[in-house]
Write an enzyme that holds these catalytic residues in place. Structure first.
Site, PDB file in Angstrom:
ATOM      1  CG  LEU A 529      11.225  11.917  -9.082  1.00  0.00           C
ATOM      2  CD1 LEU A 529      10.192  11.967 -10.197  1.00  0.00           C
ATOM      3  CD2 LEU A 529      12.281  12.990  -9.315  1.00  0.00           C
ATOM      4  N   GLY A 532       4.554   9.641  -0.935  1.00  0.00           N
ATOM      5  CA  GLY A 532       3.424  10.127  -0.159  1.00  0.00           C
ATOM      6  C   GLY A 532       2.622   8.954   0.346  1.00  0.00           C
ATOM      7  N   GLY A 535       2.142   6.120  -2.258  1.00  0.00           N
ATOM      8  CA  GLY A 535       3.276   5.372  -2.783  1.00  0.00           C
ATOM      9  C   GLY A 535       4.451   6.270  -3.150  1.00  0.00           C
ATOM     10  CE  LYS A 551       1.770   8.140  -5.746  1.00  0.00           C
ATOM     11  NZ  LYS A 551       1.444   9.514  -5.451  1.00  0.00           N
ATOM     12  CG  ASP A 648      -4.140  14.245  -0.752  1.00  0.00           C
ATOM     13  OD1 ASP A 648      -4.145  15.092   0.173  1.00  0.00           O
ATOM     14  OD2 ASP A 648      -3.222  13.443  -0.933  1.00  0.00           O
TER      15      ASP A 648
END
Ligand SMILES: *[C@@H]1O[C@H](CO)[C@@H](O)[C@H](O)[C@H]1NC(C)=O
Ligand SMILES: *[C@@H]1O[C@H](CO)[C@@H](O)[C@H](O)[C@H]1NC(C)=O
Ligand SMILES: *[C@@H]1O[C@H](CO)[C@@H](O)[C@H](O)[C@H]1NC(C)=O
Ligand SMILES: *[C@@H]1O[C@H](CO)[C@@H](O)[C@H](O)[C@H]1NC(C)=O
Ligand SMILES: *[C@@H]1O[C@H](CO)[C@@H](O)[C@H](O)[C@H]1NC(C)=O
Ligand SMILES: CC(=O)N[C@H]1CO[C@H](CO)[C@@H](O)[C@@H]1O
Length: 808
Positions: A529, A532, A535, A551, A648
């Site tokens: 998908l 980043g 991961g 993830k 973030d």
């Protein structure tokens, strides 16, 4: 909707009873002065029958050798009125006598009067008593004037044409099948409004109409002091306070009806199915039984389920009287026993958070607009404080000295923190969660010097408590079955009922997955998908058909134990605007995170990578995203007992569901990566420049204000529809400078009266279709969020408040 709710009564029971009642049948509707009827043989005795045959009155057997003088529906066991509900008379030798002096008197076997119409001294004198077709028993004088009416002193039931008036209250029965007075009352309050109240031995509280609202909001008026209400034969109820409701079978005027305040505290309108002799309800005051106060007693809460509501003790409490929930629960360890006296004693307490639970009333102190830790300290300082409630967004703090009327709510805005003594016995889940302080959390302590909150690691929410709730449900059901319950409720299965338990389901789903399981779910990590700094993310489908995002976390160099302890924090976080984490996998060097799959992808794709034919993110959607992200961050910053700074925030980490409700992803990852030095972390986690607050570069401790800065940048992008890095003109400046300059310009323009510049500034793709005052508000917030000096930036809680506040 609009269906008639079936209330299955046991037919065989009815038949037995009706034949018993018919035994001593008397067809007269009139009792003459001088008559006297006595109980005998321990059976019910019919004394009068109304001319239409619908109602009967006489001695009604409530138990072996216990009788009441009652009016009932002929041939049914349903009692409409009772003279002596709380003082039944003996089955042998008790009597009902219409004295020569004109009063109708009920005497017990020892000749002691139990009840009287008090009509002896009436002018003109009573002549006879008559049971009317309406079910009204009246004592009349020779001119036909009513000296006394059973309609004037209702018990738990109102019949059609029977007026609801000042002082004529309906009081529920104490239990199913009993006639004695219970704890719920339907009455006209001092403000002329019809209400339902729970009158318990220790407390009383109003629960209908909605006690959180004003009379006006409940569509009731207080100015009409007539205090009158009546149900008509067609099934419509109308009262002087504006209360009005209709039976779902409105208009059938041959149907027998009754309005009864049931033993469970709900007011229901019933219709009789004449062919089967069963009652069905055609209206009820409360669709959700858990709204009724007092059902579960103190220190417990009510949960609605599609079948039956059930009660559970607050974790750390146990039932006072197993078998009777109305007695509530008590602490397993007394708070007072832990009080060492003096201020130092506050260290002995911590808090257990109950999500989506509320306890109505008993707020001995209400403070508005405070952060959760202030509220917590206030509760620690007060010996009376048993718990505190905290309302997100508003920052309202409610200190409670008594926990009552608890129920699970749908809204995720309410939290209750229950004060509990700290114990030395560490439960496995607590052990898991008490890892060393995190990078961001440590800094947060600096920003908010009251360190009380950080110290208490025992105040952890336990999943296990939900298991006990489930067991409780089982026990309650078994008790009901053994209790010979012949009546089964069939609640219409509405979404609001099943949603009530949403939180439980979600949190108990947090679990550990095996690597094999995730391999299978993602079909060997086929569909990526995105990826980043932390991961790559893959789409997967679990065995139960839930779509998930898996993830693969790179560079987790912590041990399994630490990894799990971090996750036990993240896994407990649930908020509408945060991705729900469903579980994790930690096997050797495989570290994976399993979270919900969000349909519409991330904000950056729809906001920046716009194709000509794809839909434009409309203004109201953008505003909603701004609000949702603010709520999610405010939750992370202020309301998790462990503060979490996202570190973030950027459009890539804001996912949109199919209704474009934003969900923040990747929160808590900084904690997972915490073993590395902060500079490494900076480069890895913060791949996208432009969202980073200046303090990162200055190597200052990072607080929630860093997220506020990033949020401000996202707001600017939502308005302009262009990535902030592309605002740089002719490649001369740094991104940070571009933000700086742009905000200076925006600040100047905002101060200007003339707002025509907005048309040019706001995303051209909207073609001017936006709300000017909302744009101005977002820009004002954005400008304050990206302030260089972090003290001048607002908190996320404040941002949420501003976005909610009405426009000037
Ligand atoms: C009759 O009078 C007695 C004594 O005053 C009172 O307790 C009782 O409630 C009255 N009964 C009715 C039906 O009003
Ligand atoms: C008050 O209520 C009564 C009974 O419903 C009604 O007849 C009357 O018109 C009302 N009065 C006012 C001022 O609305
Ligand atoms: C807790 O306090 C109540 C009332 O003060 C008392 O009855 C009870 O025995 C106490 N329980 C414990 C475990 O100390
Ligand atoms: C908890 O344990 C510590 C050290 O073992 C001890 O000093 C303390 O008194 C204990 N506290 C309680 C409340 O038992
Ligand atoms: C703009 O937003 C404000 C606040 O949300 C609202 O009150 C107002 O009606 C909106 N204006 C338009 C034209 O939609
Ligand atoms: C970008 C994207 O996936 N958009 C979809 C978001 O959801 C709506 C409604 O479900 C779809 O119509 C869009 O195509």
């Amino acid at each position: 909707m609009g269906g008639v709710y079936i209330f299955n009564a046991s037919i065989s029971f009815l038949l037995i009873l009706s034949t018993a009642l018919a035994n001593d049948h008397s067809s007269s509707s009139v009792l003459a002065r001088g008559s006297s009827i006595s109980t005998k043989d321990d059976t019910s005795i019919t004394i009068l029958v109304s001319p239409n045959g619908a109602f009967a009155c006489g001695f009604y057997k409530v138990a072996t050798n216990a009788f009441t003088f009652s009016i009932w529906f002929s041939g049914l066991s349903t009692v409409a009125w009772t003279a002596n509900r709380d003082a039944p008379v003996n089955g042998k030798g008790s009597s009902l006598t219409f004295h020569k002096d004109g009063s109708l008197v009920l005497r017990d076997y020892n000749d002691k009067p139990v009840w009287s119409t008090n009509t002896s001294s009436a002018a003109g004198g009573a002549s006879h008593a008559e049971l009317l077709d309406t079910g009204n028993l009246v004592v009349m004088d020779t001119n036909g004037r009513h000296l006394w009416r059973s309609f004037d002193s209702p018990t738990d039931t109102l019949l059609p044409s029977q007026p609801m008036t000042r002082g004529a209250n309906l009081v529920s029965a104490s239990a199913r099948g009993l006639l004695s007075s219970g704890l719920f009352t339907f009455f006209f309050d001092n403000d002329n409004v019809l209400k339902l109240i729970y009158y318990g031995p220790e407390t009383s509280s109003l629960y209908w109409p909605d006690p959180y609202k004003t009379s006006l909001q409940n569509n009731r008026v207080t100015y009409n002091s007539t205090q009158y209400g009546v149900l008509d034969q067609k099934g419509k109820f109308l009262a002087s306070d504006g209360l009005s409701f209709e039976a779902s079978d409105l208009g059938h005027d041959m149907v027998m009806r009754r309005l009864t305040l049931d033993y469970d505290g709900n007011l229901r309108l019933y219709s009789l199915d004449a062919s089967s002799g069963s009652w069905s309800f055609s209206w009820m005051a409360l669709r959700q039984v858990c709204e009724i106060h007092g059902l579960c007693g103190q220190n417990s809460f009510c949960t609605s389920t599609p079948k039956l509501p059930y009660c559970s003790c607050i974790p750390g409490f146990k039932m006072n009287d197993p078998g009777d929930w109305s007695k509530g629960c008590r602490r397993k360890v007394n708070l007072s026993a832990k009080r060492g006296g003096g201020k130092g004693a506050t260290k002995d307490f911590s808090f257990v958070r109950l999500d989506t639970t509320d306890f109505y009333g008993y707020d001995f102190k209400i403070i508005n607009s405070v952060p959760v830790f202030d509220c917590r300290n206030k509760c620690l300082d007060s010996l009376d404080c048993q718990a505190f409630g905290y309302k997100r967004g508003l920052g309202s703090c409610f200190l409670k000295n008594f926990l009552f009327n608890g129920k699970m709510l749908q809204s995720f805005d309410n939290f209750i923190y229950v004060k509990v003594p700290k114990t030395n016995t560490t439960l496995p889940s607590q052990e898991l969660a008490s890892g060393p302080a995190h990078v961001c959390k440590l800094a947060e302590t600096e920003a908010y010097p009251s360190s009380q909150l950080v110290q208490s690691d025992t105040s952890k929410f336990k999943f296990g408590s939900f298991l006990s709730s489930a067991l409780t449900l089982l026990v309650v059901e078994v008790v009901l079955i053994i209790g010979g319950c012949c009546v089964v409720y069939k609640w219409e299965k509405g979404p609001e009922i099943t949603d009530d338990v949403g939180y439980m389901i979600i949190s108990s789903q947090f679990r550990m997955f095996s690597y094999k399981e995730l391999q299978k779910a993602t079909n060997h990590f086929q569909q990526e998908l995105g990826s980043g700094g932390s991961g790559a993310v893959y789409k997967g489908v679990l065995d139960d058909e839930r779509k998930v995002a898996v993830k693969k976390l790179n560079d987790i160099i912590q041990g399994d134990q630490e990894f799990r302890s971090e996750l036990s924090v993240i896994g407990r976080i649930y908020h509408l605007n945060l991705i729900t984490i469903w579980g994790f996998c930690a096997e050797k060097n495989h570290k994976l995170l399993v979270s919900e799959f969000i349909e519409n992808g991330s904000l950056d794709r729809i906001l920046f990578d716009h194709q000509d034919f794809s839909p434009v993110l409309q203004w109201h959607q953008r505003y909603n995203i701004a609000l949702g992200v603010a709520k999610g961050l405010a939750y992370l910053h202020h309301e998790c007992l462990e503060w979490i700074v996202h570190c973030d925030v950027k459009p890539e980490n804001i996912l949109l569901d199919k209704d474009f409700e934003p969900k923040i992803a990747d929160f808590g990852l900084v904690q997972l990566l915490k073993r590395e030095s902060s500079t490494q972390m900076l480069s890895r986690v913060h791949g996208t420049r432009g969202y980073i607050a200046p303090e990162w570069a200055l190597n200052l401790p990072i607080t929630g204000k860093a997220d506020v800065y990033s949020y401000g940048v996202v707001l600017l992008e939502l308005v302009k529809g262009i990535r902030v890095s592309e605002w740089v003109v002719e490649g001369q400046e740094e991104v940070e400078m571009a933000v700086r300059c742009s905000t200076e310009i925006i600040k100047e323009k905002l101060a200007n009266e003339d707002k025509s510049w907005l048309l040019e500034f706001v995303d051209y793709k909207l073609h001017g279709d936006f709300n000017h005052s909302q744009v101005i508000m977002l820009l004002k917030i954005a400008v304050s969020c990206v302030e260089e000096e972090r003290r001048n930036r607002p908190s996320m809680g404040h941002v949420v408040q501003t976005l909610h506040a009405p426009m000037e």
